[in-house]
Design a protein around this motif. Structure first.
Motif, PDB file in Angstrom:
ATOM      1  N   GLY A 175      12.174  -6.118  -3.470  1.00 15.37           N
ATOM      2  CA  GLY A 175      12.951  -4.894  -3.343  1.00 15.37           C
ATOM      3  C   GLY A 175      12.513  -3.933  -2.259  1.00 15.37           C
ATOM      4  N   ILE A 176      11.675  -4.381  -1.320  1.00 15.71           N
ATOM      5  CA  ILE A 176      11.227  -3.503  -0.238  1.00 15.71           C
ATOM      6  C   ILE A 176      12.031  -3.824   1.016  1.00 15.71           C
ATOM      7  CG2 ILE A 176       9.270  -2.752   1.165  1.00 15.71           C
ATOM      8  CD1 ILE A 176       7.436  -3.746  -1.076  1.00 15.71           C
ATOM      9  N   ILE A 177      12.718  -2.847   1.567  1.00 11.19           N
ATOM     10  CA  ILE A 177      13.586  -3.110   2.711  1.00 11.19           C
ATOM     11  C   ILE A 177      12.753  -3.503   3.933  1.00 11.19           C
ATOM     12  CG2 ILE A 177      15.380  -1.568   1.862  1.00 11.19           C
ATOM     13  CD1 ILE A 177      14.444   0.500   3.881  1.00 11.19           C
ATOM     14  N   PRO A 178      13.284  -4.388   4.802  1.00 15.13           N
ATOM     15  CA  PRO A 178      12.536  -4.865   5.968  1.00 15.13           C
ATOM     16  C   PRO A 178      12.010  -3.758   6.865  1.00 15.13           C
ATOM     17  CG  PRO A 178      14.441  -6.247   5.605  1.00 15.13           C
ATOM     18  CD  PRO A 178      14.570  -5.098   4.646  1.00 15.13           C
ATOM     19  N   GLY A 179      12.768  -2.664   6.999  1.00 15.33           N
ATOM     20  CA  GLY A 179      12.334  -1.583   7.877  1.00 15.33           C
ATOM     21  C   GLY A 179      11.044  -0.911   7.446  1.00 15.33           C
ATOM     22  N   MET A 180      10.667  -1.086   6.173  1.00 14.91           N
ATOM     23  CA  MET A 180       9.438  -0.484   5.662  1.00 14.91           C
ATOM     24  C   MET A 180       8.281  -1.478   5.626  1.00 14.91           C
ATOM     25  SD  MET A 180      10.801   1.871   2.523  1.00 14.91           S
ATOM     26  CE  MET A 180       9.227   2.722   2.388  1.00 14.91           C
ATOM     27  N   GLN A 181       8.554  -2.694   6.048  1.00 12.79           N
ATOM     28  CA  GLN A 181       7.548  -3.750   5.925  1.00 12.79           C
ATOM     29  C   GLN A 181       6.713  -3.893   7.198  1.00 12.79           C
ATOM     30  OE1 GLN A 181       9.100  -7.503   4.504  1.00 12.79           O
ATOM     31  NE2 GLN A 181      10.625  -6.474   3.225  1.00 12.79           N
TER      32      GLN A 181
ATOM     33  N   GLU B  23       0.829  -1.203   0.000  1.00 15.17           N
ATOM     34  CA  GLU B  23       0.000   0.000   0.000  1.00 15.17           C
ATOM     35  C   GLU B  23       0.866   1.257   0.000  1.00 15.17           C
ATOM     36  OE1 GLU B  23      -2.316  -0.388   3.517  1.00 15.17           O
ATOM     37  OE2 GLU B  23      -3.705  -1.859   2.657  1.00 15.17           O
ATOM     38  N   LEU B  24       2.176   1.057   0.125  1.00 16.91           N
ATOM     39  CA  LEU B  24       3.103   2.188   0.229  1.00 16.91           C
ATOM     40  C   LEU B  24       3.728   2.571  -1.109  1.00 16.91           C
ATOM     41  CD1 LEU B  24       5.106   1.253   3.453  1.00 16.91           C
ATOM     42  CD2 LEU B  24       3.393   3.041   3.236  1.00 16.91           C
ATOM     43  N   HIS B  25       3.692   1.656  -2.052  1.00 12.88           N
ATOM     44  CA  HIS B  25       4.450   1.856  -3.279  1.00 12.88           C
ATOM     45  C   HIS B  25       3.576   1.754  -4.522  1.00 12.88           C
ATOM     46  CE1 HIS B  25       7.141   0.184  -0.180  1.00 12.88           C
ATOM     47  NE2 HIS B  25       8.072   0.957  -0.710  1.00 12.88           N
ATOM     48  N   THR B  26       4.049   2.355  -5.605  1.00 13.99           N
ATOM     49  CA  THR B  26       3.411   2.178  -6.899  1.00 13.99           C
ATOM     50  C   THR B  26       4.019   0.949  -7.565  1.00 13.99           C
ATOM     51  OG1 THR B  26       5.045   3.470  -8.143  1.00 13.99           O
ATOM     52  CG2 THR B  26       3.231   4.689  -7.106  1.00 13.99           C
ATOM     53  N   GLU B  27       3.424   0.500  -8.660  1.00  9.38           N
ATOM     54  CA  GLU B  27       3.929  -0.683  -9.347  1.00  9.38           C
ATOM     55  C   GLU B  27       5.317  -0.460  -9.947  1.00  9.38           C
ATOM     56  OE1 GLU B  27       1.134  -2.208 -12.145  1.00  9.38           O
ATOM     57  OE2 GLU B  27      -0.349  -2.728 -10.598  1.00  9.38           O
ATOM     58  N   LYS B  28       5.706   0.809 -10.056  1.00  8.47           N
ATOM     59  CA  LYS B  28       7.034   1.112 -10.597  1.00  8.47           C
ATOM     60  C   LYS B  28       8.108   1.101  -9.507  1.00  8.47           C
ATOM     61  CE  LYS B  28       5.363   4.044 -14.390  1.00  8.47           C
ATOM     62  NZ  LYS B  28       5.418   5.402 -15.007  1.00  8.47           N
ATOM     63  N   GLU B  29       7.663   0.967  -8.243  1.00 11.74           N
ATOM     64  CA  GLU B  29       8.613   1.072  -7.126  1.00 11.74           C
ATOM     65  C   GLU B  29       8.932  -0.260  -6.456  1.00 11.74           C
ATOM     66  OE1 GLU B  29       7.675   5.528  -5.423  1.00 11.74           O
ATOM     67  OE2 GLU B  29       6.301   3.908  -4.874  1.00 11.74           O
ATOM     68  N   TYR B  30       8.169  -1.305  -6.767  1.00 10.89           N
ATOM     69  CA  TYR B  30       8.466  -2.608  -6.178  1.00 10.89           C
ATOM     70  C   TYR B  30       7.947  -3.699  -7.107  1.00 10.89           C
ATOM     71  CZ  TYR B  30       3.661  -3.827  -4.781  1.00 10.89           C
ATOM     72  OH  TYR B  30       2.329  -4.174  -4.772  1.00 10.89           O
TER      73      TYR B  30
END
Length: 209
Positions: free
Chosen positions: A165-171, A121-128
């Motif tokens: 490609g999403i770092i653990p700290g943002m998960q 919900e944090l990213h667009t399809e171009k970001e992950y």
């Protein structure tokens, strides 16, 4: 402080339940029971862990708050250091208590797996996503992962990082409306395997809050 007087039959019943209990006084105010019989310490005239067969270290002195509320927990909150937490989980694991502990270096190869969709919900399809360009940038949006139900949330985050490609700290993960915040618990503990069997399309979500 005025205390509610107990009925004799109530005191007799209490004594009958605890034959080795010393004389019970229905209105004795002590440091261990500043509000006897008022309901603030339960329905007994004496707080349950303040009976004479407890030693002084096991008894507690209730804290009476300004509004009259009484805190009756005599043990401090469990706030372990990282090292103590790992040690406690290890002990629980070794004694057969399900506490989400997985030994360091544990490998999940050979275990049954489930296929989960991961969406953010944090990213667009171009970001992950599972697609990578020549620079290693991820894209593509929601992707799937094959993981063992025995996997910890801590290890799950590493799998998501590697694949999407999403770092653990943002998960900040969630599944079926349940927050998966304890890194040491497993997917199995959170019921992911159970509900995945019934609703395989339900995704793991990286939530905003």
């Amino acid at each position: 402080m005025v205390a509610t007087t107990w009925k004799q039959e109530e005191i007799a019943a209490l004594k009958a339940d605890y034959e080795d209990l010393a004389q019970v006084n229905s209105d004795a105010v002590t440091k261990y029971n500043p509000t006897p019989g008022t309901g603030r310490t339960g329905y007994m005239a004496v707080p349950p862990n303040n009976y004479p067969f407890y030693n002084e270290d096991e008894k507690y002195e209730p804290v009476v708050q300004p509004d009259g509320g009484q805190l009756s927990d005599w043990k401090p909150l469990y706030q372990p250091s990282k090292e103590q937490e790992d040690e406690d989980r290890k002990k629980a694991y070794e004694t057969g208590v399900p506490h989400g502990y997985v030994p360091r270096g544990f490998r999940y190869e050979g275990m049954p797996t489930i296929k989960l969709t991961v969406q953010s919900e944090l990213h667009t399809e171009k970001e992950y996503g599972s697609k990578r360009d020549q620079n290693g940038k991820h894209s593509g949006g929601p992707f799937t992962i094959d993981v063992s139900p025995k996997m910890t949330i801590e290890d799950l985050r590493l799998v998501i990082k590697e694949k999407g490609g999403i770092i653990p700290g943002m998960q900040k993960l969630a599944y079926a409306g349940k927050k998966l915040d304890d890194p040491k618990r497993t997917l199995e503990h959170y019921g992911v395997a159970y509900w995945h069997n019934k609703f395989p399309s339900w995704p793991i979500t990286i939530r905003k809050l």
